[in-house]
Design an enzyme around this catalytic site. Structure first.
Site, mmCIF file in Angstrom:
data_model
loop_
_atom_site.group_PDB
_atom_site.id
_atom_site.type_symbol
_atom_site.label_atom_id
_atom_site.label_comp_id
_atom_site.label_asym_id
_atom_site.label_seq_id
_atom_site.Cartn_x
_atom_site.Cartn_y
_atom_site.Cartn_z
ATOM 1 N N GLU A 179 0.790 -1.112 0.120
ATOM 2 C CA GLU A 179 0.084 -0.092 -0.144
ATOM 3 C C GLU A 179 0.823 1.207 0.030
ATOM 4 O O GLU A 179 0.817 2.269 1.030
ATOM 5 C CB GLU A 179 -0.805 -0.052 1.207
ATOM 6 C CG GLU A 179 -2.085 -1.062 1.191
ATOM 7 C CD GLU A 179 -2.903 -1.051 2.298
ATOM 8 O OE1 GLU A 179 -2.952 -0.044 3.230
ATOM 9 O OE2 GLU A 179 -3.759 -1.952 2.345
ATOM 10 N N GLU A 221 -5.286 -8.600 0.979
ATOM 11 C CA GLU A 221 -5.808 -8.302 2.125
ATOM 12 C C GLU A 221 -7.414 -8.112 1.882
ATOM 13 O O GLU A 221 -7.793 -7.278 1.105
ATOM 14 C CB GLU A 221 -5.412 -6.944 2.731
ATOM 15 C CG GLU A 221 -3.987 -7.115 3.466
ATOM 16 C CD GLU A 221 -3.521 -5.581 3.936
ATOM 17 O OE1 GLU A 221 -4.146 -4.961 4.474
ATOM 18 O OE2 GLU A 221 -2.471 -5.609 4.215
HETATM 19 O O1 IFM Z 1 -4.132 -2.853 9.417
HETATM 20 C C1 IFM Z 1 -4.014 -2.338 8.097
HETATM 21 C C2 IFM Z 1 -3.089 -3.184 6.978
HETATM 22 O O2 IFM Z 1 -1.579 -2.774 7.864
HETATM 23 C C3 IFM Z 1 -2.697 -2.389 6.007
HETATM 24 N N1 IFM Z 1 -4.097 -2.432 5.339
HETATM 25 C C4 IFM Z 1 -5.229 -2.027 5.979
HETATM 26 C C5 IFM Z 1 -5.252 -2.689 7.209
HETATM 27 C C6 IFM Z 1 -6.640 -2.354 8.086
HETATM 28 O O3 IFM Z 1 -6.363 -1.016 8.246
#
Ligand code: IFM
Length: 449
Positions: free
Chosen positions: A166, A354
């Site tokens: 990200e 994710e």
């Molecule tokens: O916890 C975070 C993660 O580190 C990166 N993506 C989003 C998740 C939830 O906010």
């Protein structure tokens, strides 16, 4: 009831990141990271909490891998902490730091769990921040050197390499909005940081290819979010295009099309300095083997105050469900993203690296946690991912965020995303009902809906 079966060999995983779970902030020679510094600075996190202890995964990783095996996970996505390997960012490597990841990978192999290693999940060595951090182009080269060291010295196979997690968040939440480390508030700096992050990614991929030592696929994980206009007015429609340009295309285009999106360059250039270099563009677009997509929600946006507003005014449509983060539950979004990325950016393998939700989980006296809303959330998103696959989208794996509750950045420990509940007083782990549900999904390689 219908069965939604996934292909043989589909990766069923869960994800974490170093700072959020490991604890042990100075064990075995680890250096300070920007998140150590940021979280220890008063006023930056909920209740002043920090990742010093987190889930003590650094100490308890064997137990945690055992739990993954009990759940039937065939993959685990973790991140390598750069300041454990290079405490000062560059210079002399700290072998003991690498040993932790070697041991972790070995333990995963012992349980037939495929390791997916992310090289950068936001914990830049503070020593590099002291020299300008990601706003300094040298940091891209330091990242390249760190990545090269890990590629060369982690002598057990991983299944996938992910350069960055990200970069949008690192760049803009960290350098423009100031709510993440390093806590800066300057959009020009953020644009430069975004550029150098992408450059670091491209350099690392190039180094990986040129060394020819490894053939494991390498890619990047982007946070992508479908953007919809709040109405069909032309102002809202135009806003949605700009917000999408900022949130999604600013990273997808340079990686897959070798240039920032034209409309956004034009827009940003009116007020800011947009980094530009043909040479860098070629490095950033170094071909990757897969794209990781992190998705949680969608953005519905109303036109901002002017045609130059690239964020707009996000609105929460009424009568929708929202998670504890205030994020709309919007399963169709995963279908929209997978099909869009496939059609607009090429037919490469995709992973959902994710997806998950925070809800106010309650540990009952009998040690159970009834998180039926999380089960419904995950089931909805997985069903939509399956729908995309029926249209030929090459999705090869899915990672729940997160394996266990952990340090949710500026929200501290107040948001629980895990399949596994952590009692932070005792470090006891408890399986939530969603963990048992996921074990069944993995066991039958699909959903029964
Ligand atoms: O916890 C975070 C993660 O580190 C990166 N993506 C989003 C998740 C939830 O906010």
């Amino acid at each position: 009831m219908s069965k939604l079966l996934f292909p043989e060999g589909f990766l069923w995983g869960a994800a974490t990141s170093a700072y959020q779970v490991e604890g042990s902030p100075s064990a075995d020679g680890k250096g300070e990271s920007i998140w150590d510094r940021f979280a220890h600075t008063p006023g930056n996190t909920w209740n002043g909490e920090n990742g010093d202890t987190a889930c003590e995964h650094y100490r308890l990783y064997r137990e945690d891998v055992g739990r993954m095996a009990d759940l039937g996970l065939n993959s685990y996505r973790f991140s390598v902490s750069w300041p454990r390997i290079f405490p000062a960012g560059g210079g002399k490597a700290n072998r003991k730091g690498l040993d932790f990841y070697r041991n972790l990978v070995e333990e995963l192999h012992r349980h037939r769990i495929r390791p997916v290693a992310t090289l950068y999940h936001w914990d830049l060595p503070q020593a590099l921040q002291d020299r300008g951090g990601w706003a300094n182009r040298d940091t891209a080269e330091y990242f390249n050197q760190y990545a090269a060291f890990v590629f060369e010295n982690l002598d057990l196979p991983v299944h996938l390499w992910i350069t960055l997690n990200e970069p949008w968040v690192s760049a803009f939440l960290g350098h423009a909005l100031g709510v993440h480390a390093p806590g800066l508030n300057d959009f020009n700096t953020a644009l430069q940081a975004a550029h150098n992050l992408l450059l670091g990614h491209g350099l690392a991929v190039k180094t990986y290819r040129e060394s020819g030592r490894k053939s494991e696929p390498i890619g990047i994980a982007l946070n992508l979010t479908p953007v919809e206009p709040a109405s069909d007015s032309s102002a809202d429609l135009a806003q949605a295009v700009r917000t999408d340009g900022f949130m999604n295309r600013w990273f997808l285009d340079p990686i897959f099309r070798s240039s920032y999106p034209r409309d956004m360059i034009e827009l940003f250039s009116r007020s800011f300095q947009v980094p530009h270099s043909e040479d860098d563009a070629a490095v950033i677009a170094e071909p990757i083997d897969f794209l990781g997509i992190n998705n949680y929600t969608r953005i519905v946006v109303r036109a901002g105050s002017s045609g130059e507003d690239f964020m707009g005014s996000p609105v929460n449509p009424p009568e929708k469900e929202y998670t504890e983060m205030g994020w709309e539950v919007y399963p169709r979004g995963i279908y929209e993203l997978l099909t869009r990325v496939h059609h607009d950016y090429g037919a490469l393998p995709l992973y959902i690296t994710e997806n998950g939700a925070a809800f106010p989980d309650r540990l009952k006296k009998d040690g159970t946690i009834d998180d039926s809303r999380r089960i419904a959330y995950l089931e909805g998103y997985l069903a939509e991912a399956w729908n995309a696959m029926q249209e030929g989208i090459p999705l090869q794996g899915y990672f729940v965020w997160s394996l266990m509750d952990n340090f949710e950045w500026s929200f501290g420990y107040s948001k629980r995303f895990g399949l596994i509940y952590i009692d932070y007083q005792t470090q006891e782990r408890y399986l939530k009902n969603s963990a048992c549900w996921y074990r069944d999904v993995i066991g039958r390689n699909g959903l029964e809906v």
